[in-house]
Enzyme design. Structure first.
Site, mmCIF file in Angstrom:
data_model
loop_
_atom_site.group_PDB
_atom_site.id
_atom_site.type_symbol
_atom_site.label_atom_id
_atom_site.label_comp_id
_atom_site.label_asym_id
_atom_site.label_seq_id
_atom_site.Cartn_x
_atom_site.Cartn_y
_atom_site.Cartn_z
ATOM 1 N N HIS A 161 34.473 55.434 42.694
ATOM 2 C CA HIS A 161 34.007 55.493 41.290
ATOM 3 C C HIS A 161 34.499 54.287 40.493
ATOM 4 O O HIS A 161 34.626 54.364 39.275
ATOM 5 C CB HIS A 161 34.462 56.783 40.604
ATOM 6 N N SER A 282 28.983 26.600 31.866
ATOM 7 C CA SER A 282 28.061 26.975 30.805
ATOM 8 C C SER A 282 27.834 25.762 29.931
ATOM 9 O O SER A 282 28.740 24.954 29.719
ATOM 10 C CB SER A 282 28.673 28.109 29.982
ATOM 11 N N LYS A 288 33.788 28.515 30.752
ATOM 12 C CA LYS A 288 33.117 29.336 31.747
ATOM 13 C C LYS A 288 33.052 28.691 33.134
ATOM 14 O O LYS A 288 32.836 27.501 33.287
ATOM 15 C CB LYS A 288 31.662 29.632 31.303
ATOM 16 N N GLU A 295 25.712 35.883 42.198
ATOM 17 C CA GLU A 295 24.757 36.450 41.235
ATOM 18 C C GLU A 295 23.327 36.232 41.699
ATOM 19 O O GLU A 295 22.476 37.116 41.624
ATOM 20 C CB GLU A 295 24.932 35.793 39.868
#
Ligand code: ARG
Length: 464
Positions: A161, A282, A288, A295
């Protein structure tokens, strides 16, 4: 009407040329030209067989084989002119052969049809793709074994979980991915067997009147078996669907793996570092460093599922035998194979470069009461029933939450408030090492088991 105005391959019965838009609409050459190498191999084998069957002379065969080699060189040199009015890869190559050889070129298509030709080409192409995919898969699995061995003793929290559950070793976690990929490998190897059956000789749908020798082409092309029914041979694309199903499962695994890498590189987890070469920045936020590769793999997974659904839908309404619908099999199949191959390649390059932050992982495992089950098991060994132990430990955890202490940080007196069965030896059980070392059976998380599993994994890879 002269054959210049209508398609030279089938123009005979037509009284007007095909509409210009329809010609473009029905053409497949823009995407099926990537089958050229396999189309040529299939044609050369067919020509050789026709000579053995005394349909072509040896001189005709030699001219055709050499002519096709020349055409392959033209294509690879970029000098071949692909013509949309010639519809597809098959007619483009055949037309060029006839342009070069004259009458002899026109004999190549004896005893076959584009229907068995295209089915043969796709199977030959997919067979090679699967082999290339298996190489990348192997590389990724070898990388996982390497990293798992280095990290056999590294402790991290295991999750259910996405809540801290029990400590596990990072090596053990990595080997979970290894197992999944092993099944993907098995599935692809199994799928390859059914890809590797030869439809050539089915001709348009019913077979051919020429004395073809299918064993000859079968051997020349390295197929494992000859398709047993001509109607089936030209029409079914279940092998492509099966490949997309196996590819979908493999991508699903890579996508889950990606999800973990994305989580682990976040500022909240900080379990691992990915080298800069697998990340991007970024344009607005200077701090970043984005985990683009995982991804993107996670995102690309949808394309492969789409290909699977697309091909299933493509086939479900088709009566026997070949229908033009089948031309739609190529783009999804090509895309699924490209996507899987590239994703595996990116992962195979990236995984050995994963840098675990061992202290942070360990600290995360230490927090979160990850050894609570170990305490319950300890009490069971002292003779209490498991349900009672569960409750006792529940109270201890509640106390720990309120006082900000993990179980291992409590004193013996504190722990004995919850059960007088608890003694000094409990602390060996509550350590992270004690917890993972205790799970010492096949498939368990103990470092010794991780090392044994790495050894088994290496043996498996060596047998491939
Ligand atoms: N371009 C076609 C395909 O991809 C080749 C087979 C065409 N056969 C036909 N009878 N029109 O399926």
């Amino acid at each position: 009407m002269s054959s210049e105005k209508t398609n030279q391959s089938w123009g005979g019965r037509f009284s007007e040329p095909v509409d210009a838009f329809v010609a473009r609409f029905t053409a497949s050459v823009d995407f099926d030209k990537r089958l050229y190498r396999h189309d040529i191999l299939g044609s050369q084998a067919h020509a050789r067989m026709l000579t053995q069957a005394a349909v072509l002379s040896e001189a005709e065969r030699d001219a055709i084989v050499a002519g096709l080699d020349e055409i392959r060189r033209e294509i690879e040199a970029g000098t071949f002119e692909w013509r949309v009015d010639l519809e597809d890869v098959h007619m483009n190559i055949e037309a060029r052969l006839t342009e070069r050889l004259g009458v002899v070129g026109k004999k190549l298509h004896t005893g076959r049809s584009r229907n068995d030709q295209v089915a043969t080409d796709i199977r030959l192409w997919l067979r090679d793709e699967i082999d290339a995919i298996l190489v990348e898969l192997n590389r990724l699995q070898a990388g996982l074994l390497q990293l798992a061995e280095t990290e056999a003793d590294t402790i991290m929290p295991g999750f259910t979980h996405l809540q801290t559950a029990q400590p596990v070793t990072f090596g053990h976690h990595l080997l979970a991915w290894f197992e999944m990929l092993s099944r993907d490998h098995e599935r692809l190897v199994d799928c390859r067997k059914r890809v590797n059956r030869m439809p050539l000789g089915s001709a348009a749908l019913a077979g051919t009147t020429y004395p073809i020798q299918r064993q000859v082409t079968c051997e020349l092309l390295g197929f494992e078996a000859i398709g047993g029914n001509s109607l089936d041979g030209v029409s079914d694309r279940d092998f492509a669907i099966e490949f997309c199903a196996a590819a979908s499962l493999a991508m699903m695994h890579l996508s889950r793996f990606s999800e973990e890498l994305v989580l682990w590189t976040s500022a909240q987890f900080q379990f691992i570092d990915l080298p800069d070469r697998f990340c991007t920045g970024s344009s607005i936020m200077p701090q970043k460093k984005n985990p683009d590769v995982p991804e993107l793999v996670r995102g690309k997974t949808g394309r492969v599922f789409g290909a699977l659904t697309g091909l299933l839908t493509l086939m479900k309404g088709q009566p026997l035998a070949y229908n033009k619908d089948n031309q739609e099999d190529k783009e999804p199949l090509f895309d699924a194979a490209d996507t899987l191959r590239d994703s595996l390649r990116a992962f195979a390059d990236m995984v050995p470069a994963i840098k675990p932050k061992r202290e942070i992982m360990r600290e995360a495992a230490r927090r979160g009461f990850s050894t609570a089950t170990d305490l319950a098991d300890y009490l069971v060994r002292k003779g209490l029933p498991f349900r009672d132990c569960h409750e006792i430990v529940g109270h201890a955890v509640k106390y720990g939450v309120d006082s900000g202490k993990d179980l291992a940080e409590m004193s013996l007196d504190e722990l004995r408030r919850f059960s007088d069965q608890i003694e000094q030896d409990v602390f060996a059980v509550l350590t992270l090492e004690g917890s993972v070392n205790a799970r010492d059976h096949i498939g368990g998380t103990a470092p010794a088991q991780v090392r044994a599993a790495v050894k088994r994994g290496r043996e498996l890879l060596a047998k491939r």
